[in-house]
Write a protein that holds these residues in place. Sequence first.
Motif, short mmCIF file in Angstrom:
data_model
loop_
_atom_site.label_atom_id
_atom_site.label_comp_id
_atom_site.label_asym_id
_atom_site.label_seq_id
_atom_site.Cartn_x
_atom_site.Cartn_y
_atom_site.Cartn_z
N ILE A 483 0.75 -1.16 -0.10
CA ILE A 483 -0.02 -0.05 0.06
C ILE A 483 0.91 1.18 0.00
CG2 ILE A 483 -1.99 1.27 0.88
CD1 ILE A 483 -2.73 -1.22 2.46
N HIS A 484 2.17 1.14 0.62
CA HIS A 484 2.87 2.44 0.74
C HIS A 484 3.60 2.58 -0.64
CE1 HIS A 484 6.60 4.65 1.75
NE2 HIS A 484 5.97 5.05 2.78
N TYR A 485 3.66 1.59 -1.23
CA TYR A 485 4.47 1.66 -2.86
C TYR A 485 3.29 2.45 -3.59
CZ TYR A 485 5.72 0.02 -7.36
OH TYR A 485 5.94 -0.15 -8.76
N LEU A 486 1.98 1.94 -3.33
CA LEU A 486 0.91 2.27 -4.24
C LEU A 486 0.43 3.83 -3.76
CD1 LEU A 486 -1.50 -0.90 -4.28
CD2 LEU A 486 0.13 0.16 -6.23
N HIS A 487 0.18 3.94 -2.65
CA HIS A 487 -0.26 5.32 -2.28
C HIS A 487 0.37 5.66 -0.75
CE1 HIS A 487 -3.05 8.58 -1.65
NE2 HIS A 487 -4.23 7.80 -1.94
N PRO A 488 1.99 6.05 -0.81
CA PRO A 488 2.32 6.51 0.43
C PRO A 488 1.84 7.43 1.38
CG PRO A 488 3.47 7.37 -1.56
CD PRO A 488 2.26 6.51 -1.82
N SER A 489 1.10 8.56 0.56
CA SER A 489 0.55 9.60 1.75
C SER A 489 -0.57 9.07 2.27
CB SER A 489 0.32 10.95 0.60
OG SER A 489 -0.80 10.25 -0.13
N TRP A 490 -1.43 8.17 1.92
CA TRP A 490 -2.51 7.40 2.50
C TRP A 490 -2.32 6.72 3.77
CZ3 TRP A 490 -4.71 3.01 4.11
CH2 TRP A 490 -6.01 3.08 4.34
N ILE A 491 -1.16 5.89 3.63
CA ILE A 491 -0.81 4.92 4.77
C ILE A 491 -0.05 5.66 5.83
CG2 ILE A 491 1.37 3.86 3.77
CD1 ILE A 491 0.28 1.32 4.67
N GLU A 492 0.63 6.55 5.38
CA GLU A 492 1.30 7.50 6.42
C GLU A 492 0.10 8.10 7.20
OE1 GLU A 492 4.16 9.76 4.08
OE2 GLU A 492 5.30 8.01 3.74
N LEU A 493 -0.72 8.74 6.72
CA LEU A 493 -1.87 9.33 7.34
C LEU A 493 -2.76 8.56 8.18
CD1 LEU A 493 -3.33 12.09 7.59
CD2 LEU A 493 -4.73 11.39 5.74
#
Length: 749
Positions: A483-493
């Motif tokens: 998920i971090h590879y696909l959408h890093p800002s989302w998972i960090e949030l």
Amino acid sequence: MRFENVGVINDHYLKATLSNAEKLGEKCGPKIVKMLCKRYQECLEDSHSDRTTYIWRKAIEEHEQDSFDSDYRHLIISGVRDSAMGAVRASPEQAQELIANLLASEFPSLVRIGIYICGEHYGLFGELFWKMHKPVWFDEIQYWHEIYWFVNKCFKRFTAHEKLLFIDIVDNYSVKESGLRDHKEYEELHRRDLLHPAVGQGDKLVDYKYKELVSKLGNVREHPDFHLYSSGATWIQDRSPITSDDIIAKTPEELHEFLISFVPVSNGWGDAPSYRGLASNLTAAVRSSDSAFQEYFPIFNDVHRAYLHGLLQGLKERWIDDKRSIPWHETILFISTLVKDPAFARDIRTVDNGNHDPNINWVISDISDLAQASISDSSREVEDNLIIDFISLFKTLLFLLDPEVLGDKNDAVSSAINSPRGKLIESTFKLALELRRRNHEDESRKLMIQELLSPILNHEIETCDAGLNNEFAALAGMYCANIHYLHPSWIELNFDKIFSISSQTAWRAAAHGFSYQNYVYDWLYNSLKERGHLRKMILLENLPSGVTEKAVQFLGLAYLEGKEELTINSILGELVYGLNEKPLKKLCWFFWTMRNKERIANGAGHKILHFWSEIAKTIRNGVSEREALQSSLNRLAVYITKITPEIEANWTEAARHAQVGYQGNLLLEELSRLSKQYPKEVTHVLLKALEKFVPDFDHKDLIDLVESVAEAGLFDEAESICNEYANRGAPHLLKDTYQAIRERRKQNI
């Protein structure tokens, strides 16, 4: 005495090792295949004992008939198959000799693998197959399943000459046992079965001959590709009121009428025609039809869901197992229309999971499986738009399905990946990763995928954080790096919503998902450490299986790679200076599994021995010897290359307790390894160990150790070891060695 061949690792680890057989084949080519073939032959007494393989290995490909078998013979057969497929992919030219050797083998199982590969790659090996074919392949039962599917998959690609060869084999088939009763009828039955996989593929002569035999003998059995087919003990036998041939012969209107009118009637024995049986034959019909049943799609809107399961299963198996095309765009249009029908949502709300017949949940799982099948073969890539359509379809389905509250279970991942909703979530991740993989440097593609995923992720995370969606929690923990590879800002949030700080149930599910991680990414390690999740995974009791082990491994790797320090304020320091035995013993085991020369050369050995020293100092300052922990520390001796006074002191303390955790054999092995270079120090460590127990395995290690000490001129020390073993009740172990040392000592005087 006859010795049985055994492997050096058990079946579980052999399976894990051979899971990469295809990649090994790509990298190593025919050499790895040849090696695995040799290992398989060594499993058996001779080629004759391989003739009954079809009983316990019914299909060379992965098949549900073999789904409960995973012993070493199965695993090596699968390893030969997969490595050969990898070798073919890497170099088709080099693989010609490899496939020829398989087809020429005296072992039927290896021949079956050769036939299977010829069927999978007919364009490469079709000519070779017919050059080397033997009539016995079309005759004897052990080759039947592979021959059946070879003909079914490849008949349309046969040249005119090859079709004549095939028909000639059929026409000239004869029973070898002349005394067999009704042998003429048996011959005709076999000819009918041989023709069946080629029927309906455009050859009028084949179709005519088959029709004549069917009119005389009746249709083929329900599972014509197996002579031995097990229905399983758990379920009732899945009988069908009509054969797959009968299904194909019906028009869409006729089949629709039949499906809506058929009602199973129990006869009290559990073997009457059933929905499942009819669905199974629908699957076979889809696989063998010319059009993949495309013209029949509309009739499945209002029939029993079991039949929809049969249709989707057939499409998946046709694409994966048969390597035949399916109308992808028409298929997803049909599924989308089906899912948007209000009746579909009603079925979801009223489904009876206690009924053994395939239901709406089966269908949802089938949709997930079919979507994953679309990206399973890199040599036949489907269009990007199809993958996008599938992900959009998953969004619709996920919004229809309520998440399950699985409770505080210890196996959240298994529950998730086996639930319809969990399969949809996992398929979403896999399809999105495939899209990203195809052009990972394209920034516009990255943004498109994020826009596609965001509504799904946002919908799932709210119930996840509330502890009401363990399926997503477990799978997000499992796929967090992806998920971090696909959408890093989302998972960090949303990291603290996946590893929920609001719900312990959700946190445990995500932690169990995390336990499936295989690589220490800097961002993931830092996030887990800084937010307190890593410490919690290590120190909390009664977590799901594998969580603490994986967290400890992450910590150990971080220490070796310089991301974690051994200080009083670090997590590792908290464990060491607090002598937290459980995670420390796990770390000792993990460091031992990491042993190799490269790591020692790169400084890992120095760090691990420092870790040992700090534990040893802390134990000395305490009130007890911590025997179990000291025993585990003996594992770290594999990293000793030089015995300093400090290391000798640490080792003598640990050696005394080696056998508490059954590390006596490892202690002796490492002492023997170092005995030539450090005979005096090794003697000291061994004599300290003898105060507590008698290390006697491996006997050769013990003898080598004592002889090394004597060769160094330390005769008193060597004799003291022999005398101590004698005093401890084991004089036989070193009797001859002692006499030899005495003789050598006399010669030196």
